[in-house]
Design an enzyme around this catalytic site. Structure first.
Site, PDB file in Angstrom:
ATOM      1  N   LYS A   8       0.856  -1.186   0.000  1.00  0.00           N
ATOM      2  CA  LYS A   8       0.000   0.000   0.000  1.00  0.00           C
ATOM      3  C   LYS A   8       0.891   1.234   0.000  1.00  0.00           C
ATOM      4  O   LYS A   8       2.072   1.170   0.315  1.00  0.00           O
ATOM      5  CB  LYS A   8      -0.904   0.015   1.244  1.00  0.00           C
ATOM      6  CG  LYS A   8      -1.846  -1.166   1.364  1.00  0.00           C
ATOM      7  CD  LYS A   8      -2.651  -1.069   2.659  1.00  0.00           C
ATOM      8  CE  LYS A   8      -3.574  -2.261   2.845  1.00  0.00           C
ATOM      9  NZ  LYS A   8      -4.321  -2.196   4.124  1.00  0.00           N
ATOM     10  N   HIS A   9       0.298   2.364  -0.337  1.00  0.00           N
ATOM     11  CA  HIS A   9       1.067   3.603  -0.337  1.00  0.00           C
ATOM     12  C   HIS A   9       1.411   4.017   1.085  1.00  0.00           C
ATOM     13  O   HIS A   9       0.656   3.753   2.028  1.00  0.00           O
ATOM     14  CB  HIS A   9       0.289   4.716  -1.028  1.00  0.00           C
ATOM     15  CG  HIS A   9       0.116   4.510  -2.505  1.00  0.00           C
ATOM     16  ND1 HIS A   9       1.174   4.514  -3.385  1.00  0.00           N
ATOM     17  CD2 HIS A   9      -1.000   4.291  -3.253  1.00  0.00           C
ATOM     18  CE1 HIS A   9       0.729   4.306  -4.611  1.00  0.00           C
ATOM     19  NE2 HIS A   9      -0.578   4.160  -4.562  1.00  0.00           N
ATOM     20  N   SER A  10       2.554   4.652   1.243  1.00  0.00           N
ATOM     21  CA  SER A  10       2.971   5.139   2.555  1.00  0.00           C
ATOM     22  C   SER A  10       1.948   6.125   3.100  1.00  0.00           C
ATOM     23  O   SER A  10       1.347   6.907   2.348  1.00  0.00           O
ATOM     24  CB  SER A  10       4.333   5.832   2.455  1.00  0.00           C
ATOM     25  OG  SER A  10       5.332   4.942   2.036  1.00  0.00           O
TER      26      SER A  10
END
Length: 666
Positions: free
Chosen positions: A299-301
């Site tokens: 997932k994106h940070s």
């Protein structure tokens, strides 16, 4: 009848004998070349199918599923979800109520959030118990306070495991002592939620090694002669035993081979490493967009830092810049006018933006579209704007590329940079604008130059300042309702305002990244006959950009002058990912294009049909066979299998379209 078919000199028999004779007398170099081409073209679907089957099978048979929820009494029953564990807080302090606070170690400078209130124990031997769920993605920091006071009884850090059962015992350190001790006890061991990913990766690696070993065997003369004899025998039997038909039955075979020959002969003029790099970025993008098994590193940070999901989009932008320069140079050198090419660039940019707006607003299941809530920014929208700026910039200052410069000293200097000094001036001006707006634009209610996530970050001082100047510009020019409503920072930092990671200000740095890709294309074209010079320049760019990233970030996720941040598309994010991109080209170019050790399969196929694969995976995301109802939707294993299947299907679709010579270009 049988004797008549096997004897005599029938045309089919003579044809079979000719094939058998040709197989034994064919030039070994030609036979090896044809085998190499056939092996390269067939490795893609074979690899995709084997990776899919092996990963799914291994994850299904070996990976643990979701553990049954611990049997707690009905008053304390907690329904655990993915990436959660059960924590039972035992208050053994007689007459003392406690409040337990929590925060994630991954949440930078965040305030503690209330987790549970535990009333005082009424009887000495009967503690009060509260049951709560805690996150297992990162290390957790727990602080136990006396209710109504600010004094902390104790604090501890722990990494909980998924679906585990834990007890936090709050008690006196010893009978009659005033000191408080907090002990964490494991009641039931957690599951290893990372095991499915590990098994899928190791299985895929084993299959790649097996395929490489098989190709090595095929390159050996003795093994190849044995295979050739077996193939010739089967071909002879097929011709002898085939049903009677007109002599023209062989024509379709030759027709099928001719396009293959034409396509193969045309491929050397197209750099396979570029398509392979694009395909790698695209397939990773499809996988993470479909969920990536719902693992946090896919997932994106939440804000600063990098995950796998943060790598793919900038790499796609980088390689888009490389392809733009190479294709534009080819078109202009064929005599196309700049004015006509400008029209094509403008039309393509407009199409990308329009398709992007349609994709990010899928209201077909939610009723009529509300124009008040149309999201304007998006991935394709940013690609469209970035492509337009970079392409027009190169079009205005374009110069013919000399055919050869092997004997010129300038080939070993900075010719690729010196020829682009006007473009570099424009890019530096754009970056100066980004720096000026980011660090000097006054934002109401926020400190100037703020780069934080807002919410509970920075000790909760600036809850409405998410993204600083970048978020303010988007909300001012586009409006809150036209931005992405669920930013990645909302989960961990509890942000209270909208923020779009594909906003206006970040587009400047995506243009910078695409231009660095253009620089890679210029290196490939200016030094096309000098492999060593190309690799030296890729290495130099990799080192220079890496050093810039180190200076900006101080090798820290949060402490640098400009941290690596995908949401902001910070300049350190651009330099870091561009450093990685040059390194990947440094590996792919000699392996794929120079030595021909790898054909680029299976990533080559989606890389040559990138727009179709991207749009298709977005539109058909919720349709079978890309998604189906899971038996346990809180299982990493089942979600990982589903996402691997969906991603592999797009590889297979891209391969089929490649074989059919169907390419969607806009």
């Amino acid at each position: 009848m049988e004797r008549a078919m096997t004897g005599g000199s029938s045309p089919r028999r003579r044809r079979a004998e000719e094939l058998s004779s040709a197989a034994g007398t064919e030039d070994p170099a030609k036979r090896g070349s044809r085998r190499e081409a056939a092996g390269g073209m067939g490795a893609g679907p074979a690899l995709a199918a084997l990776l899919l089957a092996g990963s799914v099978l291994s994850a299904t048979l070996l990976a643990p599923g979701r553990r049954a929820e611990p049997d707690v009494n009905e008053k304390r029953n907690v329904e655990l979800k993915m990436d959660q564990a059960l924590l039972l807080i035992h208050n053994e302090l007689l007459g003392t109520s406690l409040t337990v606070y929590w925060k994630s170690e991954y949440c930078y400078q965040c305030t503690f959030q209330p987790l549970a209130n535990v009333s005082h124990s009424g009887k000495p031997a009967k503690p009060s118990i509260a049951a709560v769920s805690v996150s297992t993605q990162h290390w957790s920091i727990l602080e136990v306070n006396y209710t109504g006071g600010e004094t902390a009884a104790c604090r501890l850090e722990y990494k909980f495991g998924e679906f585990g059962n834990y007890s936090l015992l709050v008690q006196h350190a010893s009978p009659g002592a005033s000191e408080i001790a907090c002990d964490l006890v494991v009641n039931e061991n957690p599951v290893d939620s990372d095991l499915p990913v590990s098994i899928a990766f190791l299985t895929g690696l084993a299959l790649i090694i097996a395929i490489s070993f098989l190709r090595l065997l095929l390159s050996l003369d003795d093994f190849n002669n044995w295979i050739s004899k077996a193939i010739t025998s089967r071909e002879t039997d097929r011709l002898i035993n085939s049903e009677l038909g007109s002599p023209s039955r062989a024509d379709p075979l030759s027709d099928d081979c001719q396009p293959e020959t034409r396509r193969t002969s045309a491929l050397p003029s197209r750099l396979r490493s570029i398509d392979t790099f694009r395909g790698i970025s695209l397939i990773l993008m499809v996988f993470v967009n479909y969920g990536g098994g719902k693992y946090w590193y896919f997932k994106h940070s939440s804000w600063n830092g990098l995950t796998v999901a943060d790598l793919v989009f900038p790499w796609f932008v980088f390689i888009m810049g490389t392809s733009t320069f190479l294709s534009m140079t080819s078109i202009l050198q064929r005599g196309c006018s700049k004015l006509r090419l400008l029209g094509k660039i403008s039309w393509r940019s407009l199409l990308l933006i329009c398709i992007g707006i349609i994709i990010v607003n899928p209201n077909y299941c939610l009723g009529p579209l509300s124009w008040d809530k149309v999201r304007i920014p998006g991935v394709l929208q940013r690609l469209g704007v970035t492509y337009f700026v970079v392409a027009v910039l190169e079009l205005i200052f374009w110069k013919p590329v000399p055919d050869s410069c092997t004997l010129e000293r300038s080939c070993f200097s900075l010719r690729d940079i010196n020829s682009s000094w006007p473009q570099w001036l424009v890019i530096l001006m754009l970056e100066s604008i980004w720096l000026a707006l980011t660090f000097f634009l006054p934002v109401p209610g926020c400190p100037t130059g703020y780069l934080g996530p807002g919410g509970i970050g920075d000790l909760g001082k600036y809850p409405h300042c998410t993204g600083g100047a970048a978020g303010y510009i988007d909300r001012l020019l586009l409006g809150d309702t036209h931005l992405y409503q669920h930013p990645s920072s909302a989960v961990l930092y509890h942000t209270e305002v909208t923020y779009d990671p594909e906003g206006i200000l970040g587009t400047i740095n995506s243009i910078v990244m695409a231009f660095l890709g253009v620089q890679a294309g210029k290196i490939l074209l200016y030094y096309k006959d000098l492999t060593k010079a190309i690799l030296m320049r890729f290495t130099a760019w990799c080192c220079i950009l890496g050093l810039v990233s180190v200076a900006l970030t101080k090798m820290s996720a949060n402490e640098g002058v400009i941290p690596v941040n995908k949401n902001l598309w910070s300049i350190s994010y651009v330099t870091t990912l561009s450093c990685f991109a040059f390194f990947i080209l440094l590996v792919l170019y000699p392996v794929v294009d120079v030595k021909g050790l790898w054909t680029g399969a299976p990533f080559l196929y989606p890389g040559m049909n990138s727009i179709l694969v991207y749009v298709g995976h977005e539109v058909f995301e919720d349709y079978f066979p890309f998604r189906w109802k899971l038996e346990d939707d809180q299982s990493h294993k089942e979600l990982l299998i589903q996402n691997i299947v969906a991603t592999a299907l797009w590889v297979l679709i891209a391969y089929i379209l490649y074989k059919k010579k169907v390419f969607w270009k806009i």
